[in-house]
Write a protein that holds these residues in place. Structure first.
Motif, short mmCIF file in Angstrom:
data_model
loop_
_atom_site.label_atom_id
_atom_site.label_comp_id
_atom_site.label_asym_id
_atom_site.label_seq_id
_atom_site.Cartn_x
_atom_site.Cartn_y
_atom_site.Cartn_z
N LYS A 125 3.19 13.92 -3.52
CA LYS A 125 4.12 12.80 -3.56
C LYS A 125 3.41 11.47 -3.35
CE LYS A 125 8.03 15.46 -1.74
NZ LYS A 125 7.46 16.74 -2.04
N LEU A 126 3.95 10.43 -3.98
CA LEU A 126 3.49 9.07 -3.74
C LEU A 126 4.39 8.49 -2.65
CD1 LEU A 126 1.96 6.43 -4.42
CD2 LEU A 126 3.62 6.06 -6.22
N ILE A 127 3.81 8.21 -1.49
CA ILE A 127 4.59 7.74 -0.35
C ILE A 127 4.40 6.24 -0.19
CG2 ILE A 127 5.00 7.96 2.13
CD1 ILE A 127 5.67 10.51 0.52
N TYR A 128 5.51 5.51 -0.32
CA TYR A 128 5.52 4.05 -0.15
C TYR A 128 6.65 3.70 0.80
CZ TYR A 128 6.19 -0.88 -1.34
OH TYR A 128 6.34 -2.24 -1.28
N LYS A 129 6.31 3.05 1.88
CA LYS A 129 7.29 2.68 2.92
C LYS A 129 8.05 3.90 3.42
CE LYS A 129 7.97 -2.12 1.64
NZ LYS A 129 8.93 -3.18 1.28
N GLY A 130 7.32 5.03 3.57
CA GLY A 130 7.90 6.25 4.12
C GLY A 130 8.73 7.07 3.16
N LYS A 131 8.82 6.65 1.90
CA LYS A 131 9.64 7.38 0.94
C LYS A 131 8.79 7.82 -0.25
CE LYS A 131 13.94 4.97 1.91
NZ LYS A 131 14.98 4.09 1.37
N ALA A 132 9.17 8.96 -0.82
CA ALA A 132 8.50 9.45 -2.03
C ALA A 132 9.12 8.76 -3.23
CB ALA A 132 8.67 10.97 -2.13
N PRO B 271 5.24 5.49 -9.28
CA PRO B 271 4.50 4.23 -9.36
C PRO B 271 5.36 3.10 -9.92
CG PRO B 271 3.14 6.03 -10.12
CD PRO B 271 4.51 6.58 -9.93
N HIS B 272 6.19 3.40 -10.91
CA HIS B 272 7.08 2.38 -11.49
C HIS B 272 8.05 1.85 -10.43
CE1 HIS B 272 9.59 0.28 -14.37
NE2 HIS B 272 10.64 0.95 -13.91
N GLN B 273 8.62 2.76 -9.65
CA GLN B 273 9.54 2.35 -8.60
C GLN B 273 8.82 1.50 -7.55
OE1 GLN B 273 10.83 6.30 -7.54
NE2 GLN B 273 12.83 6.04 -8.55
N MET B 274 7.57 1.86 -7.24
CA MET B 274 6.79 1.06 -6.28
C MET B 274 6.59 -0.35 -6.81
SD MET B 274 2.95 1.73 -4.86
CE MET B 274 2.12 0.47 -3.92
N ALA B 275 6.21 -0.47 -8.08
CA ALA B 275 5.99 -1.79 -8.67
C ALA B 275 7.29 -2.59 -8.68
CB ALA B 275 5.44 -1.64 -10.08
N ASP C 24 11.56 -6.52 -11.12
CA ASP C 24 11.63 -6.00 -12.48
C ASP C 24 10.63 -6.71 -13.40
OD1 ASP C 24 13.59 -4.15 -11.98
OD2 ASP C 24 15.24 -5.51 -12.47
N GLY C 25 10.33 -6.01 -14.50
CA GLY C 25 9.47 -6.63 -15.51
C GLY C 25 7.99 -6.49 -15.25
N ARG C 26 7.61 -5.73 -14.27
CA ARG C 26 6.19 -5.53 -13.98
C ARG C 26 5.76 -4.19 -14.55
NH1 ARG C 26 3.54 -8.33 -9.89
NH2 ARG C 26 4.21 -10.48 -9.90
N ASN C 27 4.57 -4.15 -15.15
CA ASN C 27 4.00 -2.92 -15.69
C ASN C 27 3.17 -2.28 -14.59
OD1 ASN C 27 2.34 -1.01 -16.93
ND2 ASN C 27 2.37 -2.11 -18.87
N ASN D 173 0.82 -1.21 0.00
CA ASN D 173 0.00 0.00 0.00
C ASN D 173 0.85 1.26 0.00
OD1 ASN D 173 -2.71 -1.23 0.36
ND2 ASN D 173 -1.72 -2.05 2.19
N ALA D 174 0.31 2.29 -0.66
CA ALA D 174 0.94 3.60 -0.69
C ALA D 174 -0.17 4.65 -0.67
CB ALA D 174 1.80 3.76 -1.94
N THR D 175 0.20 5.88 -0.43
CA THR D 175 -0.76 6.98 -0.35
C THR D 175 -0.17 8.22 -1.02
OG1 THR D 175 -1.47 6.12 1.80
CG2 THR D 175 -2.19 8.32 1.24
N ILE D 176 -1.07 9.01 -1.61
CA ILE D 176 -0.65 10.30 -2.16
C ILE D 176 -0.76 11.31 -1.03
CG2 ILE D 176 -1.13 12.11 -3.84
CD1 ILE D 176 -0.20 9.48 -5.11
N VAL D 177 0.36 11.92 -0.69
CA VAL D 177 0.41 12.95 0.35
C VAL D 177 0.95 14.21 -0.31
CG1 VAL D 177 1.37 13.62 2.57
CG2 VAL D 177 0.81 11.22 2.13
N ASP D 178 0.13 15.26 -0.28
CA ASP D 178 0.44 16.50 -0.99
C ASP D 178 0.66 16.18 -2.47
OD1 ASP D 178 0.13 18.16 1.20
OD2 ASP D 178 2.21 17.94 1.83
#
Length: 184
Positions: free
Chosen positions: A74-81, A84-88, A94-97, A67-72
Motif C-alpha cells: 500500500k501507498l500510505i499518505y497521511k496514515g491512509k492507503a 499516487p493520483h489521489q496523493m497528487a 486537481d489538474g496535476r499529473n 511525503n508517503a511510503t510504501i508499506v507492504d
C-alpha cells in the motif's frame, strides 16, 4: 589454481565452453541471482512501475514537501492507503499529473528519481527486449505467408495477362484481310 580446476571441470563435463565463456556465464548468473534476491516480495504496483516495500515517495506543492511510503503493498499518505493520483490531488489539487509531480526513492538508492523518468526508462528497456524464439518463429512464418500470398497473386496476374494476349490473336478477333489463305 582455480583456472586449472575450471579447465578440468569443463573437460570432464564435455562442455564446449572456453574458460573465459564459462567465467562470463558464471558472473552473469551470480549478478542475476543477486538481483533476484534483492527484489522484495511486497510492494505497490503503479501501472508498469513496481515500487518495493520501503520505497519513499514525495511531491512538492505550494512550497511544501508531501511525503508517503510504501508499506507492504500500500501507498500510505497521511496514515491512509491511497493511489499516487489521489496523493497528487490531495497535496496539489486537481489538474496535476502524478507521474510528473511524484519523486521516488527506492530502497538502497541514494538519489530521488522522477516517476515519469523511471516509467520512460522502463518502457525503453521493455522495447529493447528481443523477441522470444517462439515470437521470432511467428514473425518469420507470417512474413513467409505474406511473401507466398504475394507470389501467388503475381503468378495469377501474369497468367491472366498471358491469357488475354493469346485471346487477342485468335481468329475471331483478326481482321479478314489479315488472315493468310492456305495455299496447297
Amino acid at each position: 589454481m582455480v583456472l586449472k580446476e575450471l579447465r578440468g571441470y569443463l573437460r570432464e563435463s564435455g562442455s564446449t565452453l572456453s574458460p573465459g565463456e564459462a567465467l562470463i556465464k558464471a558472473v552473469q548468473l551470480w549478478i542475476a541471482q543477486g538481483r533476484a534476491d534483492a527484489i522484495p516480495a511486497k510492494g505497490y504496483q503503479w501501472k508498469q512501475l513496481f515500487l518495493p516495500d520501503g520505497t519513499r515517495i514525495r511531491l512538492r506543492a505550494f512550497g511544501v514537501w508531501h511525503n508517503a511510503t510504501i508499506v507492504d503493498d500500500k501507498l500510505i499518505y497521511k496514515g491512509k492507503a491511497i493511489s499516487p493520483h489521489q496523493m497528487a490531488r490531495q497535496a496539489a489539487g486537481d489538474g496535476r499529473n502524478a507521474w510528473r509531480e511524484i519523486w521516488i526513492l527506492m530502497p538502497g538508492q541514494k538519489r530521488w528519481a522522477n516517476a515519469a523518468i523511471l516509467r520512460a526508462q522502463l518502457s525503453k528497456q521493455f522495447a529493447a527486449v528481443p523477441p522470444t524464439p517462439e515470437e521470432s518463429m511467428k514473425i518469420a512464418a507470417k512474413a513467409m505467408s505474406d511473401a507466398l500470398s504475394t507470389a501467388l497473386t503475381l503468378v495469377a496476374h501474369a497468367n491472366d495477362q498471358a491469357r488475354n494476349t493469346l485471346e487477342r490473336r485468335l481468329p475471331k478477333y483478326r481482321r479478314a484481310w489479315d488472315v493468310l489463305e492456305d495455299v496447297d
